[in-house]
Design a protein around this motif. Structure first.
Motif, PDB file in Angstrom:
ATOM      1  N   PHE A  27      15.483  22.233 -32.392  1.00 19.61           N
ATOM      2  CA  PHE A  27      14.427  21.998 -31.396  1.00 19.61           C
ATOM      3  C   PHE A  27      14.398  20.624 -31.190  1.00 19.61           C
ATOM      4  CE2 PHE A  27       9.384  22.142 -31.310  1.00 19.61           C
ATOM      5  CZ  PHE A  27       9.484  22.388 -29.932  1.00 19.61           C
ATOM      6  N   ALA A  28      14.373  19.577 -32.115  1.00 22.22           N
ATOM      7  CA  ALA A  28      14.309  17.845 -32.019  1.00 22.22           C
ATOM      8  C   ALA A  28      15.219  17.724 -30.964  1.00 22.22           C
ATOM      9  CB  ALA A  28      14.297  17.372 -33.182  1.00 22.22           C
TER      10      ALA A  28
ATOM     11  N   SER B 248      17.815  12.862 -33.955  1.00 20.66           N
ATOM     12  CA  SER B 248      17.223  14.310 -33.907  1.00 20.66           C
ATOM     13  C   SER B 248      17.381  14.888 -35.116  1.00 20.66           C
ATOM     14  CB  SER B 248      17.821  14.965 -32.685  1.00 20.66           C
ATOM     15  OG  SER B 248      17.922  14.033 -31.665  1.00 20.66           O
ATOM     16  N   ILE B 249      18.457  14.417 -35.869  1.00 22.08           N
ATOM     17  CA  ILE B 249      18.923  15.047 -37.307  1.00 22.08           C
ATOM     18  C   ILE B 249      17.973  14.271 -38.432  1.00 22.08           C
ATOM     19  CG2 ILE B 249      20.691  15.680 -38.704  1.00 22.08           C
ATOM     20  CD1 ILE B 249      22.552  15.492 -36.478  1.00 22.08           C
ATOM     21  N   ILE B 250      17.921  12.920 -38.398  1.00 22.53           N
ATOM     22  CA  ILE B 250      17.084  12.449 -39.283  1.00 22.53           C
ATOM     23  C   ILE B 250      15.672  12.661 -39.470  1.00 22.53           C
ATOM     24  CG2 ILE B 250      16.442   9.934 -40.071  1.00 22.53           C
ATOM     25  CD1 ILE B 250      19.156   8.906 -38.696  1.00 22.53           C
ATOM     26  N   GLY B 251      14.929  12.714 -38.026  1.00 20.61           N
ATOM     27  CA  GLY B 251      13.571  12.862 -37.894  1.00 20.61           C
ATOM     28  C   GLY B 251      13.212  14.172 -38.532  1.00 20.61           C
TER      29      GLY B 251
ATOM     30  N   ALA C  62      17.071  23.016 -40.409  1.00 20.42           N
ATOM     31  CA  ALA C  62      18.071  23.237 -39.418  1.00 20.42           C
ATOM     32  C   ALA C  62      17.454  23.786 -38.064  1.00 20.42           C
ATOM     33  CB  ALA C  62      19.137  24.609 -39.768  1.00 20.42           C
ATOM     34  N   VAL C  63      16.381  24.519 -38.157  1.00 16.47           N
ATOM     35  CA  VAL C  63      15.706  25.079 -36.976  1.00 16.47           C
ATOM     36  C   VAL C  63      15.029  23.951 -36.114  1.00 16.47           C
ATOM     37  CG1 VAL C  63      13.737  26.654 -36.234  1.00 16.47           C
ATOM     38  CG2 VAL C  63      15.265  27.347 -37.975  1.00 16.47           C
ATOM     39  N   TYR C  64      14.521  22.901 -37.086  1.00  9.81           N
ATOM     40  CA  TYR C  64      13.547  21.933 -36.448  1.00  9.81           C
ATOM     41  C   TYR C  64      14.769  20.668 -35.803  1.00  9.81           C
ATOM     42  CZ  TYR C  64       9.069  23.390 -37.058  1.00  9.81           C
ATOM     43  OH  TYR C  64       7.851  23.945 -36.920  1.00  9.81           O
TER      44      TYR C  64
END
Lengths: 289, 319
Positions: free
Chosen positions: B42-43, B257-260, B37-39
């Motif tokens: 950020f992404a 940005s969620i998949i990555g 969730a944090v990344y």
């Protein structure tokens, strides 16, 4: 004090200049901003460490092997694996690709040689010789001599050989060069080989001054700064920029605080780009629609 | 009336699912989901700046660092409550984002990369040297918020997942708005955008401010989740990790940005690989995707015609 700081600055600046010249050549010929240039410096130092210290070969043989391997690496990895597949993709994907390659090289180095820092001994004596008010180490004299010799050779190569002329033509206009019968693939390959060898020489010369470790590649930012100071794309600018950066760093370390030395690099880069993005020798960058 | 809030359905459903699932997960699963969730936050911010507005930034980890240290220091020295510290961290990151945005205004393409690279390195250097405030290389412990009735890990899970869903939805709405369209116009051609009456100065600054806010909030949450921060965690490697996430997922795609982050973090956790192997796989994924599928997984899903095998074949033939 001042003259000593200046001499030290010029010596280390010569190494930055060499790396920045390779970086600029690559930019001019292939329009690639070489974001893995620091890693090329790193592998130069590690190759020499392996051939000379680990395999115990004579220094000159180890050096020759280092430069050959660096050249082969430049061709096989940078040219064939990153630059060429991305040639039609534009500048930013090539930068991203090189950043990926830099991460791979850093990880592999950590696995092959370990995360520890090594000390690379210098080729010549480290006992300082006194010349007037300043102390200079024979290794430092070697650095300056090597730099001047290499830059002289490069000048002759660019002015008086067919390949050198083809490389200059390509950096002026790739299309016109192709139309005049220049084989662009050969020019790209030669550029990556020479550029990587120059970085490796930088690593060979820097090794004894710094520690050799997998994060050594972070000093790639110094050659970006040198290139920016002199004006991106200008070879004389890269040389002057490298020496200016070396001197500024040593002034900061000598008169302010030693651990602020790296900050000088970052501040110089940001200031120059904020105030005069074209650097000292650069031509104004015209927008293309 | 019925359709006007239809965009709320997906995030609301997700919130309910994650809220219900939370209590049955073990501590490790809670940690991994919180980290993802944090990344994702950020992404998403990084993708708004790079993928949508086309501003090439390689110092994004600096905003993560600023957010992390701001949250830690505000809670330790000023005893600010957690929520206030997180928002303040985001706002502080915005101030830095605007400053960098102003510096790079006259610059284009790779010059942006150089300035932001130098900025990222400077932030790490300052954090290492300003020992009175940051404790230098030794790092800082970060307090965890306490929510009555919830374990510390479950509380962090609710906070990070909730924040991520809200911020991703905000980004989805943003890219569908006038601002999002202006970002894409600037990415495609600054000159054409300004001819259309889009203020490139204004929207470039907005892009920097928004992505810095996402970075700052993500940093504050990351610091709280990890409970301990050192300057070393925010070096260029961290930026490359998130760059890998958005390139794999898809530049210029919120779904990307969620998949990555899911792929990169699950990959690292499941394979239990060392730092060096993570660096290598991230680098290899970055290089592979930028050559074979520059629009990432989201791009592949969108344009099924993208002929991967044909691309590989033509690459091999050219060799």
């Amino acid at each position: 004090m001042l003259s000593q700081v200046l001499v030290n600055g010029v010596v280390i600046g010569c190494i930055y200049a060499l790396i920045a010249v390779g970086f600029t050549m690559i930019y001019n010929a292939t329009e690639t901003v070489h974001f893995a240039v620091g890693e090329s410096v790193m592998i130069g130092a590690y190759f020499l460490l392996t051939f000379w210290i680990v395999w115990d070969l004579p220094y000159l043989v180890a050096l020759a092997l280092t430069l050959l391997s660096a050249g082969a690496f430049g061709y096989a990895v940078y040219d064939r694996m990153v630059s060429r597949p991305l040639m039609s993709a534009g500048l930013l994907p090539r930068v991203v690709g090189l950043m990926g390659m830099a991460a791979i090289m850093k990880g592999l180095t950590r696995i092959i040689w370990g995360a520890d820092a090594y000390h690379l001994p210098s080729a010549l004596s480290t006992d300082p010789v006194r010349i007037g008010p300043i102390f200079i180490v024979p290794q430092e004299i070697l650095i300056v001599v090597v730099t001047v010799a290499i830059i002289g050779l490069l000048f002759l190569f660019f002015q008086h050989t067919k390949l050198g002329t083809a490389m200059r033509a390509t950096s002026q206009s790739r299309r016109a060069a192709t139309l005049m019968g220049v084989n662009i693939s050969v020019v790209f390959a030669a550029t990556w080989v020479i550029g990587t060898i120059l970085s490796a020489i930088g690593g060979v010369l820097l090794g004894p001054l710094l520690l050799v470790d997998p994060d050594m590649g972070e000093l790639g930012i110094k050659s970006f700064t040198a290139a920016v100071l002199g004006g991106f794309g200008s070879l004389p600018g890269a040389i002057v920029g490298g020496i200016l950066l070396g001197v500024s760093e040593n002034l900061v370390a000598g008169y302010l605080r030693a651990d602020w030395q790296n900050a000088a690099t970052f501040v110089l880069m940001i200031t120059v780009l904020a105030i005069r993005p074209t650097g000292l020798f650069g031509k104004p960058d015209k927008a293309r629609v | 009336m019925a359709g006007s809030f239809s965009w709320l359905r997906a995030p609301a459903a997700l919130l309910v699912v994650f809220a219900v699932v939370g209590p049955v997960l073990d501590n490790y699963q809670l940690y991994v989901l919180s980290l993802i969730a944090v990344y994702v936050i950020f992404a998403t911010g990084y993708n708004l700046l790079m993928g949508f507005a086309g501003q090439f930034d390689v110092g994004q980890a600096a905003f993560l660092a600023i957010g992390a240290y701001a949250a830690a220091i505000l809670q330790i020295h000023l005893q600010l409550p957690f929520a206030v510290a997180v928002i303040a961290a985001g706002v502080l990151a915005v101030l830095f984002g605007l400053a960098i945005g102003v510096v790079v205004l006259p610059l284009r393409h790779f010059y942006l990369a150089l300035v932001t690279l130098a900025f990222g390195q400077t932030v790490v250097l300052v954090l290492s040297l300003w020992r009175d405030l940051t404790n230098g290389f030794q790092g800082l412990p970060v307090p965890r918020p306490e929510i009555p009735g919830l374990s510390s890990n479950l509380a962090m899970y609710y906070i990070t997942i909730g924040t991520a869903i809200v911020m991703v939805q905000a980004a989805r709405n943003l890219v569908a708005s006038r601002i999002g369209r202006a970002f894409v116009a600037i990415r495609e051609s600054e000159i054409a955008a300004s001819v259309l009456g889009i203020s490139t100065v204004r929207y470039r600054l907005i892009a920097y401010a928004i992505s810095a806010f996402y970075g700052g909030v993500a940093g504050a949450l990351l610091a709280t989740l990890l409970s301990y921060i050192t300057p070393d965690a925010f070096r260029l490697t961290e930026t490359i990790k998130v760059l890998t996430m958005i390139v794999i997922g898809g530049m210029g795609s919120i779904a990307g940005s969620i998949i990555g982050p899911i792929i990169v973090i699950l990959g690292a956790e499941f394979l239990r690989i060392s730092q060096s192997f993570q660096e290598i796989t991230n680098g290899a994924l970055l290089l592979g995707f930028i050559i074979l599928a520059p629009m990432g997984i989201a791009g592949l899903a969108l344009h099924r015609t993208t002929d991967l095998f044909g691309k590989v074949r033509s690459l091999l033939r050219r060799q």
